[in-house]
Scaffold this active site. Structure first.
Site, PDB file in Angstrom:
ATOM      1  N   ASP A  16       4.581 -34.613  49.618  1.00 41.79           N
ATOM      2  CA  ASP A  16       3.214 -34.921  49.215  1.00 41.79           C
ATOM      3  C   ASP A  16       2.276 -33.758  49.517  1.00 41.79           C
ATOM      4  OD1 ASP A  16       1.203 -36.446  48.209  1.00 41.79           O
ATOM      5  OD2 ASP A  16       1.214 -37.948  49.796  1.00 41.79           O
ATOM      6  N   GLY A  17       1.243 -33.626  48.692  1.00 42.48           N
ATOM      7  CA  GLY A  17       0.178 -32.674  48.992  1.00 42.48           C
ATOM      8  C   GLY A  17       0.137 -31.437  48.101  1.00 42.48           C
ATOM      9  N   ASN A  64       4.182 -42.632  39.064  1.00 37.56           N
ATOM     10  CA  ASN A  64       3.610 -41.325  38.695  1.00 37.56           C
ATOM     11  C   ASN A  64       3.340 -41.164  37.190  1.00 37.56           C
ATOM     12  OD1 ASN A  64       5.394 -39.452  41.283  1.00 37.56           O
ATOM     13  ND2 ASN A  64       3.302 -40.201  41.292  1.00 37.56           N
ATOM     14  N   ILE A 184       5.008 -45.494  52.826  1.00 36.07           N
ATOM     15  CA  ILE A 184       6.355 -45.271  52.288  1.00 36.07           C
ATOM     16  C   ILE A 184       6.370 -45.159  50.762  1.00 36.07           C
ATOM     17  CG2 ILE A 184       7.042 -47.719  52.378  1.00 36.07           C
ATOM     18  CD1 ILE A 184       9.838 -46.485  53.440  1.00 36.07           C
TER      19      ILE A 184
HETATM   20  C1  FPP Z   1       3.048 -35.111  45.448  1.00 32.20           C
HETATM   21  O1  FPP Z   1       1.934 -34.279  45.508  1.00 32.20           O
HETATM   22  C2  FPP Z   1       4.056 -34.526  44.618  1.00 32.20           C
HETATM   23  C3  FPP Z   1       4.571 -35.080  43.481  1.00 32.20           C
HETATM   24  C4  FPP Z   1       4.150 -36.377  42.942  1.00 32.20           C
HETATM   25  C5  FPP Z   1       5.554 -34.347  42.706  1.00 32.20           C
HETATM   26  C6  FPP Z   1       6.654 -33.732  43.501  1.00 32.20           C
HETATM   27  C7  FPP Z   1       7.250 -32.686  42.695  1.00 32.20           C
HETATM   28  C8  FPP Z   1       7.636 -31.466  43.128  1.00 32.20           C
HETATM   29  C9  FPP Z   1       7.577 -31.031  44.535  1.00 32.20           C
HETATM   30  C10 FPP Z   1       8.130 -30.482  42.173  1.00 32.20           C
HETATM   31  C11 FPP Z   1       9.465 -30.730  41.552  1.00 32.20           C
HETATM   32  C12 FPP Z   1      10.520 -31.229  42.432  1.00 32.20           C
HETATM   33  C13 FPP Z   1      11.762 -30.717  42.558  1.00 32.20           C
HETATM   34  C14 FPP Z   1      12.833 -31.492  43.268  1.00 32.20           C
HETATM   35  C15 FPP Z   1      12.163 -29.421  41.998  1.00 32.20           C
HETATM   36  P1  FPP Z   1       0.576 -34.799  44.888  1.00 32.20           P
HETATM   37  O2  FPP Z   1       0.472 -34.294  43.504  1.00 32.20           O
HETATM   38  O3  FPP Z   1       0.497 -36.280  45.002  1.00 32.20           O
HETATM   39  O4  FPP Z   1      -0.445 -34.095  45.818  1.00 32.20           O
HETATM   40  P2  FPP Z   1      -1.887 -34.624  46.218  1.00 32.20           P
HETATM   41  O5  FPP Z   1      -1.673 -35.928  46.926  1.00 32.20           O
HETATM   42  O6  FPP Z   1      -2.393 -33.542  47.113  1.00 32.20           O
HETATM   43  O7  FPP Z   1      -2.670 -34.754  44.964  1.00 32.20           O
END
Ligand code: FPP
Length: 229
Positions: A16-17, A64, A184
């Protein structure tokens, strides 16, 4: 020093983040996802180096899809590129890829790549499990429906686990969530029933090898009783 650490067999990451990391740098959210995807390789290899055998990553949840279409497309594109690029590393380091989640909503090219890498790595025993279009409630419900379809009236825990995406792998010992959120979010509820939790304010793109060690050191100090005294 990591010699005397008790190493979790299976670690799950709620990555996250990315968005906040990008915002801090006045960059678009997708820049954060790109950095987040680049970071996956580093964290995965640090975990395996310490002796972790199974890693689960939350890449895209069933919730998502509610994000703007361009962000959803960017994450899907990153996942596809990651698999193309990372296949060689998986083969060289003898790591099996498993993808957990409902694939029917994914694009054909991504599904094809998942099937290809899963097949080519299926004989390895270390596992990288990536959750894509995954939700634990959806996973449990589809297990229940499959059990009913098979005409079973009741099942044991072990039989139930055969209907989960993670059927071949042990439960999660440690769940790590970055970015200060402490929830979670529908991540492997069944498999995390007895997991330890580690929360850190570090944003996912900044979560590096030292942070992996900190998480595992914290796990090492926990007294896991599994409901016993
Ligand atoms: C959460 O950050 C992240 C996600 C919902 C996406 C996770 C995806 C990746 C790390 C990239 C692809 C993955 C792999 C395995 C190659 P957020 O967007 O919710 O951040 P925020 O809470 O700061 O807005």
């Amino acid at each position: 020093m990591t010699e005397n650490l008790s190493i979790p067999r299976h670690v799950g990451f709620i990555m996250d983040g990315n968005g906040r990391w990008a915002k801090q740098k006045n960059k678009p959210r997708n820049f954060g996802h790109k950095k987040g995807a680049e970071n996956v390789e580093k964290v995965v290899s640090a975990c395996f180096k310490l002796g972790v055998e199974y890693i689960s990553l939350y890449a895209f949840s069933t919730e998502n899809w509610a994000r703007p279409e361009q962000e959803v497309n960017a994450i899907m594109d990153l996942l596809q590129k990651f698999l193309v690029k990372y296949k060689k590393t998986l083969l060289t380091n003898e790591i099996r890829l498993i993808v957990s989640g409902d694939r029917t909503r994914l694009n054909d090219a991504l599904i094809e790549k998942i099937l290809d890498v899963e097949k080519e790595t299926s004989h390895f025993s270390k596992v990288l499990n990536i959750a894509i279009n995954y939700g634990a409630k959806q996973e449990i419900l589809s297990a229940v429906n499959a059990i009913l379809k098979d005409g079973l009236e009741s099942v044991t825990e072990t039989q139930f686990e055969d209907y989960l995406y993670t059927k071949d792998i042990p439960p999660i010992d440690l769940v790590v969530r970055t970015s200060g959120e402490q929830r979670i979010s529908n991540f492997f509820l069944w498999q995390s029933a007895y997991a330890e939790f580690y929360f850190t304010d570090v944003l996912w793109p900044d979560f590096n090898e030292q942070e992996v060690e900190k998480a595992i050191k914290s796990y090492s100090l926990r007294n896991r009783r599994f409901g016993k005294l």
